[in-house]
Write a protein that holds these residues in place. Structure first.
Motif, PDB file in Angstrom:
ATOM      1  N   ALA A   1     -18.261  21.089  39.784  1.00 49.84           N
ATOM      2  CA  ALA A   1     -18.497  19.687  39.431  1.00 49.84           C
ATOM      3  C   ALA A   1     -17.796  18.744  40.398  1.00 49.84           C
ATOM      4  O   ALA A   1     -18.302  17.647  40.682  1.00 49.84           O
ATOM      5  CB  ALA A   1     -18.029  19.433  38.003  1.00 49.84           C
ATOM      6  N   ASN A   2     -16.640  19.133  40.872  1.00 48.73           N
ATOM      7  CA  ASN A   2     -15.875  18.274  41.784  1.00 48.73           C
ATOM      8  C   ASN A   2     -15.486  19.084  43.025  1.00 48.73           C
ATOM      9  O   ASN A   2     -14.308  19.338  43.268  1.00 48.73           O
ATOM     10  CB  ASN A   2     -14.630  17.721  41.084  1.00 48.73           C
ATOM     11  N   LEU A   3     -16.486  19.524  43.759  1.00 52.45           N
ATOM     12  CA  LEU A   3     -16.277  20.473  44.855  1.00 52.45           C
ATOM     13  C   LEU A   3     -15.348  19.902  45.924  1.00 52.45           C
ATOM     14  O   LEU A   3     -14.374  20.559  46.333  1.00 52.45           O
ATOM     15  CB  LEU A   3     -17.624  20.865  45.465  1.00 52.45           C
ATOM     16  N   LEU A   4     -15.624  18.687  46.396  1.00 55.49           N
ATOM     17  CA  LEU A   4     -14.826  18.104  47.472  1.00 55.49           C
ATOM     18  C   LEU A   4     -13.385  17.893  47.028  1.00 55.49           C
ATOM     19  O   LEU A   4     -12.440  18.202  47.759  1.00 55.49           O
ATOM     20  CB  LEU A   4     -15.444  16.786  47.922  1.00 55.49           C
ATOM     21  N   ARG A   5     -13.205  17.358  45.812  1.00 53.02           N
ATOM     22  CA  ARG A   5     -11.857  17.122  45.297  1.00 53.02           C
ATOM     23  C   ARG A   5     -11.073  18.415  45.186  1.00 53.02           C
ATOM     24  O   ARG A   5      -9.890  18.488  45.564  1.00 53.02           O
ATOM     25  CB  ARG A   5     -11.948  16.435  43.930  1.00 53.02           C
ATOM     26  N   THR A   6     -11.739  19.454  44.679  1.00 49.86           N
ATOM     27  CA  THR A   6     -11.058  20.738  44.503  1.00 49.86           C
ATOM     28  C   THR A   6     -10.696  21.360  45.839  1.00 49.86           C
ATOM     29  O   THR A   6      -9.588  21.887  46.014  1.00 49.86           O
ATOM     30  CB  THR A   6     -11.954  21.704  43.708  1.00 49.86           C
ATOM     31  N   ILE A   7     -11.620  21.299  46.810  1.00 50.04           N
ATOM     32  CA  ILE A   7     -11.352  21.887  48.124  1.00 50.04           C
ATOM     33  C   ILE A   7     -10.167  21.193  48.789  1.00 50.04           C
ATOM     34  O   ILE A   7      -9.272  21.846  49.343  1.00 50.04           O
ATOM     35  CB  ILE A   7     -12.608  21.799  49.011  1.00 50.04           C
TER      36      ILE A   7
END
Length: 415
Positions: A20-26
């Motif tokens: 759901a929050n790929l960029l934030r998590t990466i």
């Protein structure tokens, strides 16, 4: 079963948050990835360096004590000029030690001289290290004879002109010919080849290997070079047992026998040095411990940033799922169930970051290296994963406690 289900649900929630929050998590996991990569890459390179250096000094032998005039490491209050007044070891002392020492696995004496030129017909090879050795030399040092044989007692006692050559020496002088039984010349004197050592290849940091070595009986060596007080000085080597206690007892025994042989009084200082390769290995280990500490410091800052990033993800995750937490608790979910749910999620996210860092280190080891072989050990992999778990627990414990202590009524009303 409830714990397995709890772990499965934690993985599912973590994966949903990741998608759901790929960029934030990466971006949040990048700190853990860089930190684990920095620590494990430093440890992997340090371990590889230490392993290669230790293998390079294997020519000194294992569990061997060398009796010489000079110590390998100077220290203490002993005046340096007194070292030069010490007498050299000699054949008489070697024979007495061989007869009197009981807790040994072999006693040998040898001389060495580098820069020799060996000739066969029109072929020649220079810069060969030639050593004159006693019969038991292969017990205290590695002489891996691949073709032919080692010296016999008769060869050494009679000082016969026989020689064992290294792989590179045989290859350069004889090309495709069988070297066994052939005669080569050293300083105009003929020697018959009775053995060829196995190939060892180049050593790390240019340490000596047997590929460019040659061995002759010490009696034959005396025909080529002057030995004794006015010539080359010998080294006496005594191999001890595998245990540290046995080696320590051997050192005490050698010191007592040598002091008796040289007629030293109780108050007299030793006029000889007992050198052990373990001292070199210990110095290498202490040096690499400092480098490993630097790796922890470098990676520690990145892991600290990564830990705050994961904690941020978990606080956001608790905020987004407050309503779900209220429903779970109203249906009978215990506090520990909610706590473990978020704690496992934090650990899972941290393991993802750490796993990527370890994968990058593994890819680094696949790059061909001529000078040094780099290997990622299972110990370093376990260390990386263990650090990731610890970071996951520390980063997720506060958000997990806050989530587990939420009032179900208030949590259900939240949006």
């Amino acid at each position: 079963m409830i714990y397995l289900r709890l772990i499965f649900e934690s993985f599912r929630f973590a994966w949903q948050a990741l998608k759901a929050n790929l960029l934030r998590t990466i971006l949040s996991l990048l700190g853990v990835t860089i930190g684990i990569f920095a620590i494990i890459s430093v440890f992997t390179i340090v371990d590889s360096l230490e392993r290669n250096i230790r293998s390079s000094v294997n020519f000194l032998g294992n569990n061997v004590i060398y009796i010489q005039k000079f110590p390998w490491a100077f220290g203490g209050d002993y005046p340096w000029w007194k070292y030069f007044k010490r007498p050299s070891t000699n054949i008489r002392e070697f024979r007495l030690l061989d007869r009197k020492i009981e807790n040994d696995e072999g006693v040998a004496i040898f001389w060495g001289r580098g820069g020799n030129t060996l000739k066969f017909g029109n072929n020649s090879m220079s810069d060969v290290n030639l050593q004159g050795v006693s019969y038991q030399f292969n017990r205290v040092s590695d002489v891996p004879v691949g073709q032919g044989r080692y010296f016999t007692v008769a060869d050494v006692d009679a000082g016969r002109n026989v020689i064992i050559v290294g792989y590179q020496v045989a290859k350069n002088l004889f090309r495709d010919l069988d070297p066994l039984g052939k005669t080569l010349k050293i300083r105009g004197l003929k020697f018959t080849i009775i053995g060829v050592m196995e190939k060892q290849g180049d050593s790390f940091l240019g340490m000596p290997t047997n590929d460019k070595n040659a061995f002759v009986p010490y009696g034959a060596f005396n025909k080529l070079f002057s030995i004794g007080q006015q010539g080359l000085e010998p080294v006496i080597a005594i191999k001890g047992c595998e245990t540290d206690i046995g080696l320590q007892e051997l050192e005490y025994e050698i010191r007592g026998v040598m002091r008796n042989i040289r007629g030293l009084k109780p108050r007299d200082d030793d006029n000889f040095a007992l050198n052990r390769p373990e001292l070199v290995a210990n110095q290498i280990s202490s040096m690499f411990q400092v480098i490993g500490l630097a790796g922890w410091v470098i990676g520690g800052f990145s892991i600290l940033v990564g830990g705050f990033g994961i904690a941020n993800i978990m606080f956001v995750s608790v905020k987004e799922r407050t309503n779900i937490i209220g429903i779970q608790k109203s249906l009978g979910a215990k506090n520990y169930f909610v706590l473990f749910q978020f704690l496992f999620e934090s650990v899972f996210l941290s393991l993802i970051g750490g796993g990527i860092g370890i994968l990058l280190v593994f890819l680094l080891t696949l790059i061909p290296q001529d000078a040094m072989e780099i290997l990622l050990s299972m110990g370093n992999i376990a260390l990386g994963l263990g650090v990731s778990v610890v970071i996951g627990v520390l980063s997720g414990i506060i958000p997990a406690v806050l989530a587990s202590n939420l009032d179900p009524v208030i949590a259900i009303r939240s949006k």
